[in-house]
Scaffold this motif. Structure first.
Motif, short mmCIF file in Angstrom:
data_model
loop_
_atom_site.label_atom_id
_atom_site.label_comp_id
_atom_site.label_asym_id
_atom_site.label_seq_id
_atom_site.Cartn_x
_atom_site.Cartn_y
_atom_site.Cartn_z
N SER A 93 -28.43 -54.04 10.56
CA SER A 93 -28.36 -55.63 10.33
C SER A 93 -29.67 -56.16 10.41
O SER A 93 -30.91 -55.71 10.64
N GLN A 94 -29.79 -57.57 9.93
CA GLN A 94 -31.03 -58.21 10.25
C GLN A 94 -31.97 -57.88 11.47
O GLN A 94 -33.02 -58.05 11.52
N GLU A 98 -35.50 -56.26 12.47
CA GLU A 98 -36.72 -57.16 12.86
C GLU A 98 -37.06 -56.36 14.22
O GLU A 98 -38.29 -56.33 14.52
N ILE A 231 -36.24 -58.08 5.07
CA ILE A 231 -35.04 -58.76 5.24
C ILE A 231 -34.69 -59.66 4.08
O ILE A 231 -33.51 -59.92 3.93
N GLU A 232 -35.71 -60.10 3.12
CA GLU A 232 -35.30 -60.67 1.92
C GLU A 232 -34.41 -59.95 1.22
O GLU A 232 -33.54 -60.47 0.46
N HIS A 233 -35.03 -58.74 1.17
CA HIS A 233 -34.12 -57.62 0.18
C HIS A 233 -32.68 -57.46 0.84
O HIS A 233 -31.60 -57.50 -0.06
N LEU A 234 -32.48 -57.58 2.23
CA LEU A 234 -31.26 -57.44 2.59
C LEU A 234 -30.31 -58.48 2.27
O LEU A 234 -29.17 -58.28 2.29
N THR A 235 -30.89 -59.65 2.46
CA THR A 235 -30.16 -60.96 2.35
C THR A 235 -30.10 -61.44 1.07
O THR A 235 -29.13 -62.44 0.81
N GLU A 236 -30.76 -60.98 -0.29
CA GLU A 236 -30.65 -61.57 -1.67
C GLU A 236 -29.49 -60.94 -2.08
O GLU A 236 -28.89 -59.87 -1.83
N GLN A 238 -26.99 -59.25 -4.62
CA GLN A 238 -27.17 -58.08 -5.30
C GLN A 238 -27.62 -58.01 -6.78
O GLN A 238 -28.43 -57.33 -7.12
#
Length: 245
Positions: A93-94, A98, A231-236, A238
């Motif tokens: 998870s984010q 972190e 985190i950017e890659h996780l939330t962008e 697909q």
């Protein structure tokens, strides 16, 4: 995305050697290396089941050596073993990211400070050579080669700290974020990749001067920047992710 897994069923051939134990150890190491790269490079989605039959066919091996390798990847934190249900890729998870990147930043920061007190000229020269090798991979947009060499640089700095407790802790946490650390290079339409190269120039410069406090700060910020990219890659979305090199 360049992978060490062959596209078709090409068996891994045990190398010639003296002794069955040596051959089996070498074969296990090659299976583990290829499987780790395959997972780290995102060929199986986060949270997805590990396709054991497909991997056996791709590697030309049976289920037994594959499952032995999966146990190692589970210990490294890359996958989760499911009771009687195979394995799946660990999904972070984010908040997980972190916390993990902050711990890694602290460990690498300490390693940089200690390394400047103990590193030899020969070790600095070896790290310089790795840096230029990594730069060559960057120029050729070879993400696989770049990432592998990048990890060797960070591991070399940790090794130069001459602290086994730190080295063990680092290896434990590094395995858990290796996959997302790789994928973070795709964030911000490749801007992060160029930024990381500039940061590595600063890391090498501080290391050459044995500027422990400066290197400590640079490494901490380097991992913080990597955390942001991850985190950017996780939330962008697909579909908006940049193409593989």
């Amino acid at each position: 995305m360049k992978s060490t897994i062959p596209d078709t069923g090409v068996p891994i051939t045990p190398p010639a050697g003296n002794g069955r134990d040596r051959q089996e150890a070498s074969l296990h190491g090659e299976i583990l290396l290829r499987l780790r790269d395959y997972v780290v490079e995102g060929n199986i989605p986060d949270g997805a089941r590990v396709p054991e039959r497909q991997l056996c066919e791709m590697l030309g091996i049976s289920r037994t050596p594959l499952r032995e390798a999966l146990k190692v990847l589970a210990a490294e934190g890359l996958i989760e073993l499911l009771p009687n249900r195979g394995a799946r890729v660990r999904q972070l998870s984010q908040r997980d990211l972190e916390e993990l990147f902050d711990v890694m930043a602290g460990l690498e920061s300490l390693a940089g400070r200690l390394a400047c007190e103990a590193i030899t000229d020969e070790e600095i020269t070896a790290i310089e050579q790795l840096h230029y090798e990594m730069y060559g991979h960057y120029l050729h947009r070879d993400m696989h080669g770049y990432f592998q060499t990048n990890q060797r640089i960070h591991e070399s700095i940790v090794a130069a700290a001459r602290n086994e407790t730190l080295k063990t802790a680092y290896a434990n946490f590094a395995g858990r974020i290796r996959r997302v650390r790789y994928s973070a290079n795709f964030a911000r339409k490749r801007q992060r990749w160029a930024e990381a190269m500039r940061e590595h120039e600063a890391i090498l410069d501080a290391l050459r001067r044995r500027a422990g406090s400066e290197l400590s700060d640079i490494l901490f910020q380097h991992l913080r920047n990597k955390r942001t990219a991850a985190i950017e890659h996780l939330t962008e979305p697909q579909e908006d992710a940049p193409a593989s090199p």
